[in-house]
Design an enzyme around this catalytic site. Structure first.
Site, PDB file in Angstrom:
ATOM      1  N   PHE A  24       0.829  -1.221   0.000  1.00 34.31           N
ATOM      2  CA  PHE A  24       0.000   0.000   0.000  1.00 34.31           C
ATOM      3  C   PHE A  24       0.866   1.276   0.000  1.00 34.31           C
ATOM      4  CE2 PHE A  24      -2.359   2.677   3.366  1.00 34.31           C
ATOM      5  CZ  PHE A  24      -3.025   3.448   2.427  1.00 34.31           C
ATOM      6  N   THR A 145       5.889   2.779  12.694  1.00 30.90           N
ATOM      7  CA  THR A 145       4.504   3.066  13.078  1.00 30.90           C
ATOM      8  C   THR A 145       4.444   3.733  14.454  1.00 30.90           C
ATOM      9  OG1 THR A 145       2.476   1.954  13.794  1.00 30.90           O
ATOM     10  CG2 THR A 145       4.453   0.654  13.894  1.00 30.90           C
ATOM     11  N   ASP A 146       3.369   4.502  14.679  1.00 28.37           N
ATOM     12  CA  ASP A 146       3.146   5.078  16.011  1.00 28.37           C
ATOM     13  C   ASP A 146       2.761   4.013  17.038  1.00 28.37           C
ATOM     14  OD1 ASP A 146       0.595   4.502  15.068  1.00 28.37           O
ATOM     15  OD2 ASP A 146      -0.284   6.444  15.582  1.00 28.37           O
ATOM     16  N   GLU A 147       2.431   2.796  16.561  1.00 32.55           N
ATOM     17  CA  GLU A 147       1.960   1.771  17.502  1.00 32.55           C
ATOM     18  C   GLU A 147       3.069   1.323  18.462  1.00 32.55           C
ATOM     19  OE1 GLU A 147      -0.680  -1.141  15.731  1.00 32.55           O
ATOM     20  OE2 GLU A 147      -1.256   0.268  14.163  1.00 32.55           O
ATOM     21  N   TYR A 170       2.588  -7.291  16.381  1.00 30.80           N
ATOM     22  CA  TYR A 170       2.991  -6.384  15.294  1.00 30.80           C
ATOM     23  C   TYR A 170       3.800  -5.216  15.853  1.00 30.80           C
ATOM     24  CZ  TYR A 170       2.598  -2.449  12.024  1.00 30.80           C
ATOM     25  OH  TYR A 170       2.878  -1.363  11.214  1.00 30.80           O
ATOM     26  N   LYS A 174       7.776  -4.114  15.314  1.00 32.37           N
ATOM     27  CA  LYS A 174       8.218  -2.843  14.725  1.00 32.37           C
ATOM     28  C   LYS A 174       9.098  -2.074  15.730  1.00 32.37           C
ATOM     29  CE  LYS A 174       7.280  -1.244  11.232  1.00 32.37           C
ATOM     30  NZ  LYS A 174       7.841  -1.378   9.847  1.00 32.37           N
TER      31      LYS A 174
HETATM   32  P1  NAD Z   1       1.436  -3.638   3.288  1.00 28.95           P
HETATM   33  O1  NAD Z   1       1.125  -4.851   4.090  1.00 28.95           O
HETATM   34  O2  NAD Z   1       0.400  -3.063   2.375  1.00 28.95           O
HETATM   35  O3  NAD Z   1       2.732  -3.896   2.386  1.00 28.95           O
HETATM   36  C1  NAD Z   1       3.853  -4.586   2.863  1.00 28.95           C
HETATM   37  C2  NAD Z   1       4.664  -5.042   1.661  1.00 28.95           C
HETATM   38  O4  NAD Z   1       5.835  -5.741   2.157  1.00 28.95           O
HETATM   39  C3  NAD Z   1       3.915  -6.013   0.752  1.00 28.95           C
HETATM   40  O5  NAD Z   1       4.060  -5.629  -0.599  1.00 28.95           O
HETATM   41  C4  NAD Z   1       4.591  -7.353   1.022  1.00 28.95           C
HETATM   42  O6  NAD Z   1       4.590  -8.217  -0.112  1.00 28.95           O
HETATM   43  C5  NAD Z   1       5.996  -6.920   1.405  1.00 28.95           C
HETATM   44  N1  NAD Z   1       6.692  -7.908   2.242  1.00 28.95           N
HETATM   45  C6  NAD Z   1       6.188  -8.526   3.349  1.00 28.95           C
HETATM   46  N2  NAD Z   1       7.111  -9.369   3.843  1.00 28.95           N
HETATM   47  C7  NAD Z   1       8.219  -9.267   3.039  1.00 28.95           C
HETATM   48  C8  NAD Z   1       9.501  -9.857   3.064  1.00 28.95           C
HETATM   49  N3  NAD Z   1       9.833 -10.772   4.004  1.00 28.95           N
HETATM   50  N4  NAD Z   1      10.385  -9.508   2.111  1.00 28.95           N
HETATM   51  C9  NAD Z   1      10.070  -8.592   1.151  1.00 28.95           C
HETATM   52  N5  NAD Z   1       8.855  -8.009   1.087  1.00 28.95           N
HETATM   53  C10 NAD Z   1       7.940  -8.332   2.025  1.00 28.95           C
HETATM   54  O7  NAD Z   1       1.919  -2.557   4.348  1.00 28.95           O
HETATM   55  P2  NAD Z   1       1.796  -0.975   4.323  1.00 28.95           P
HETATM   56  O8  NAD Z   1       0.532  -0.597   4.983  1.00 28.95           O
HETATM   57  O9  NAD Z   1       2.107  -0.481   2.971  1.00 28.95           O
HETATM   58  O10 NAD Z   1       2.979  -0.600   5.320  1.00 28.95           O
HETATM   59  C11 NAD Z   1       4.301  -0.378   4.836  1.00 28.95           C
HETATM   60  C12 NAD Z   1       5.208  -0.025   6.006  1.00 28.95           C
HETATM   61  O11 NAD Z   1       4.709   1.131   6.666  1.00 28.95           O
HETATM   62  C13 NAD Z   1       5.291  -1.128   7.066  1.00 28.95           C
HETATM   63  O12 NAD Z   1       6.628  -1.188   7.500  1.00 28.95           O
HETATM   64  C14 NAD Z   1       4.350  -0.655   8.163  1.00 28.95           C
HETATM   65  O13 NAD Z   1       4.787  -1.139   9.414  1.00 28.95           O
HETATM   66  C15 NAD Z   1       4.520   0.844   8.051  1.00 28.95           C
HETATM   67  N6  NAD Z   1       3.354   1.637   8.494  1.00 28.95           N
HETATM   68  C16 NAD Z   1       2.103   1.376   8.010  1.00 28.95           C
HETATM   69  C17 NAD Z   1       1.029   2.177   8.421  1.00 28.95           C
HETATM   70  C18 NAD Z   1      -0.362   1.954   7.888  1.00 28.95           C
HETATM   71  O14 NAD Z   1      -1.320   2.612   8.357  1.00 28.95           O
HETATM   72  N7  NAD Z   1      -0.580   1.111   6.896  1.00 28.95           N
HETATM   73  C19 NAD Z   1       1.232   3.213   9.340  1.00 28.95           C
HETATM   74  C20 NAD Z   1       2.542   3.447   9.807  1.00 28.95           C
HETATM   75  C21 NAD Z   1       3.581   2.657   9.375  1.00 28.95           C
HETATM   76  P1  TYD Z   2      -6.744  -1.503  11.331  1.00 26.94           P
HETATM   77  O1  TYD Z   2      -7.155  -0.888  10.026  1.00 26.94           O
HETATM   78  O2  TYD Z   2      -6.524  -2.972  11.380  1.00 26.94           O
HETATM   79  O3  TYD Z   2      -5.455  -0.697  11.814  1.00 26.94           O
HETATM   80  P2  TYD Z   2      -4.683  -0.742  13.272  1.00 26.94           P
HETATM   81  O4  TYD Z   2      -5.108  -1.927  14.011  1.00 26.94           O
HETATM   82  O5  TYD Z   2      -3.238  -0.822  12.840  1.00 26.94           O
HETATM   83  O6  TYD Z   2      -5.025   0.553  13.927  1.00 26.94           O
HETATM   84  O7  TYD Z   2      -7.845  -1.145  12.410  1.00 26.94           O
HETATM   85  C1  TYD Z   2      -8.204   0.203  12.681  1.00 26.94           C
HETATM   86  C2  TYD Z   2      -9.201   0.196  13.816  1.00 26.94           C
HETATM   87  O8  TYD Z   2     -10.415  -0.428  13.351  1.00 26.94           O
HETATM   88  C3  TYD Z   2      -8.750  -0.619  15.008  1.00 26.94           C
HETATM   89  O9  TYD Z   2      -9.183   0.035  16.203  1.00 26.94           O
HETATM   90  C4  TYD Z   2      -9.467  -1.947  14.851  1.00 26.94           C
HETATM   91  C5  TYD Z   2     -10.757  -1.563  14.161  1.00 26.94           C
HETATM   92  N1  TYD Z   2     -11.345  -2.582  13.258  1.00 26.94           N
HETATM   93  C6  TYD Z   2     -12.706  -2.915  13.378  1.00 26.94           C
HETATM   94  O10 TYD Z   2     -13.442  -2.406  14.242  1.00 26.94           O
HETATM   95  N2  TYD Z   2     -13.219  -3.848  12.512  1.00 26.94           N
HETATM   96  C7  TYD Z   2     -12.453  -4.449  11.557  1.00 26.94           C
HETATM   97  O11 TYD Z   2     -12.989  -5.332  10.806  1.00 26.94           O
HETATM   98  C8  TYD Z   2     -11.080  -4.085  11.439  1.00 26.94           C
HETATM   99  C9  TYD Z   2     -10.190  -4.720  10.409  1.00 26.94           C
HETATM  100  C10 TYD Z   2     -10.566  -3.127  12.311  1.00 26.94           C
END
Ligand code: NAD
Ligand code: TYD
Length: 365
Positions: A24, A145-147, A170, A174
């Site tokens: 993503f 991540t902020d988590e 998770y 991280k």
């Molecule tokens: P995502 O799950 O959409 O994408 C992760 C990608 O990493 C995928 O394309 C997957 O194929 C690849 N991948 C997984 N394991 C792998 C491995 N062993 N080797 C090579 N590639 C691998 O995740 P995202 O939401 O795009 O998040 C990207 C980064 O940003 C992550 O590090 C996540 O912790 C961080 N992040 C995400 C969010 C969020 O809200 N989505 C917020 C803060 C930080």
């Molecule tokens: P998510 O998108 O999984 O992100 P994160 O857990 O990393 O914050 O979830 C966002 C919020 O939505 C979280 O509080 C969990 C809640 N949630 C639901 O209530 N229903 C769902 O089906 C999912 C996937 C998440």
């Protein structure tokens, strides 16, 4: 501790390794940098797990400065060969297992990819940059991540000095990878930056995450599974604003520094679901409120963090970054994208995901 150092001038890169670019956020970062950094060649290394999808980058796959390599960040031989072939002067590390719910059912995959994978990548970067004598000019950017900061009560914001308190497999993985990245900086002098971002939303997000899952289910008139009472709070940032922050930090971030990224945009899950219902129903010409009946309160997530909220003032003050859109603008753009890209949704949900979905929500009653 070494104090963070400002770069003398904005950095440019000849050859960047981006991991996890088929996911993503990575796909947005690659699309942006190909446009804004014309001198940079980009290699996207991605294992194409269930979350990685080359369709996310279909529009740039023929770009002269873009190369895709399928592979795992835990594969040190592959990484060594790639560093030798492409002489990377920078890494943006995004590859990760990223979904909290999956980390609860399969924690080891998270520890392997997120901790060991990050350590393997750091080690190969260190060897390569040491051998080439270019460590001081290189940069390793870890996207986190902020988590890692744990869970807030009703008040307060996470800042860069908030103590780490991860509470899911998770976030623990991280947090651990952040520590390993900092250890390479302090021990070996590797130039690093880290950013910790709040929840992202936007196009191309795998529909296991809240916003695309809800949009998909509203369209298909399926139950909208809200965990617990829906009172958990998340701070939502448009993914393209995250990508712009990543570019600012990549080019101007102080070596050794950490930047929190967020949108000052807190929503309780239940309120956000209502907002999505309003938007999607209106676009599908359904009478107002039609889909409210689909809301289904289901068993809560184990250890569900109550609230995340980010203070991004350090990033704004030091590097001048701010989000570019309001939540209304970003969410409208996002809903439109999912409604116009049903084929993408069908493609990414066609494989193992159907089984995951059925099992995950059957278990929640
Ligand atoms: P995502 O799950 O959409 O994408 C992760 C990608 O990493 C995928 O394309 C997957 O194929 C690849 N991948 C997984 N394991 C792998 C491995 N062993 N080797 C090579 N590639 C691998 O995740 P995202 O939401 O795009 O998040 C990207 C980064 O940003 C992550 O590090 C996540 O912790 C961080 N992040 C995400 C969010 C969020 O809200 N989505 C917020 C803060 C930080
Ligand atoms: P998510 O998108 O999984 O992100 P994160 O857990 O990393 O914050 O979830 C966002 C919020 O939505 C979280 O509080 C969990 C809640 N949630 C639901 O209530 N229903 C769902 O089906 C999912 C996937 C998440």
């Amino acid at each position: 501790m070494t104090e963070p150092q400002a770069p003398h001038s904005p950095r440019t890169f000849q050859s960047l390794l981006i991991t996890g670019g088929a996911g993503f956020i990575g796909s947005h970062v690659i699309r942006r940098l190909l446009r804004t950094q014309p001198q940079t060649r980009i290699v996207n290394l991605d294992a194409l797990t269930y979350a990685g999808n080359l369709a996310n980058l279909a529009d740039v796959e023929a770009h002269d400065h873009y190369t895709f390599v399928k592979g795992d960040i835990q594969d040190a031989d592959l990484l060594t060969a790639l560093f030798a072939e492409h002489a990377f002067d920078g890494v943006i590390h995004l590859a990760a297992e990223s979904h909290v719910d999956r980390s609860i059912t399969n924690p080891l995959a998270f520890l392997e990819t997120n901790i060991l994978g990050t350590a393997t990548l750091l080690n190969v970067a260190k060897q390569s940059w040491t051998e080439r004598g270019c460590m001081d000019e290189a940069l390793f950017y870890h996207v986190s991540t902020d988590e890692v900061y744990g869970s807030l009560g009703q008040e307060g914001l996470f800042s860069e000095t908030t103590p780490y308190d991860p509470r899911s497999p998770y976030s623990a993985s991280k947090a651990s990878s952040d520590h390993v990245v900092r250890a390479y900086h302090h021990t070996y002098g590797m130039p690093i930056v880290i950013s910790n971002c709040s929840n992202n939303y936007g196009s191309h997000q795998f529909p296991e995450k809240l916003i695309p899952l809800m949009i998909r289910n509203i369209v298909d008139e399926r139950p909208l599974p809200v965990y617990g009472e829906g009172i958990n709070v998340r701070d939502w940032l448009w993914v393209e604003d995250h990508a712009s922050a990543i570019e600012v930090i990549l080019t101007q971030g102080w070596v050794g520094d950490t930047y929190n990224i967020g949108g000052l945009n807190e929503w309780r899950n239940i309120d956000l679901v209502h907002k999505l219902i309003e938007l999607v129903d209106a676009r599908l010409n359904r009478p107002e409120g039609t889909s409210k009946a689909l809301i289904t309160f289901v068993k809560d997530r184990a250890g569900h963090d109550l609230r995340y909220a980010i203070d991004a003032s350090h990033l704004e003050e030091r590097l001048g970054w701010k989000p570019s859109v309001t939540f209304d603008e970003g969410l409208a753009n996002t809903v439109d994208w999912y409604l116009q890209n049903q084929a993408w949704m069908d493609e990414v949900t066609s494989g193992d995901y159907q089984q995951y979905y059925a099992q995950h929500y059957a278990n929640r009653g």
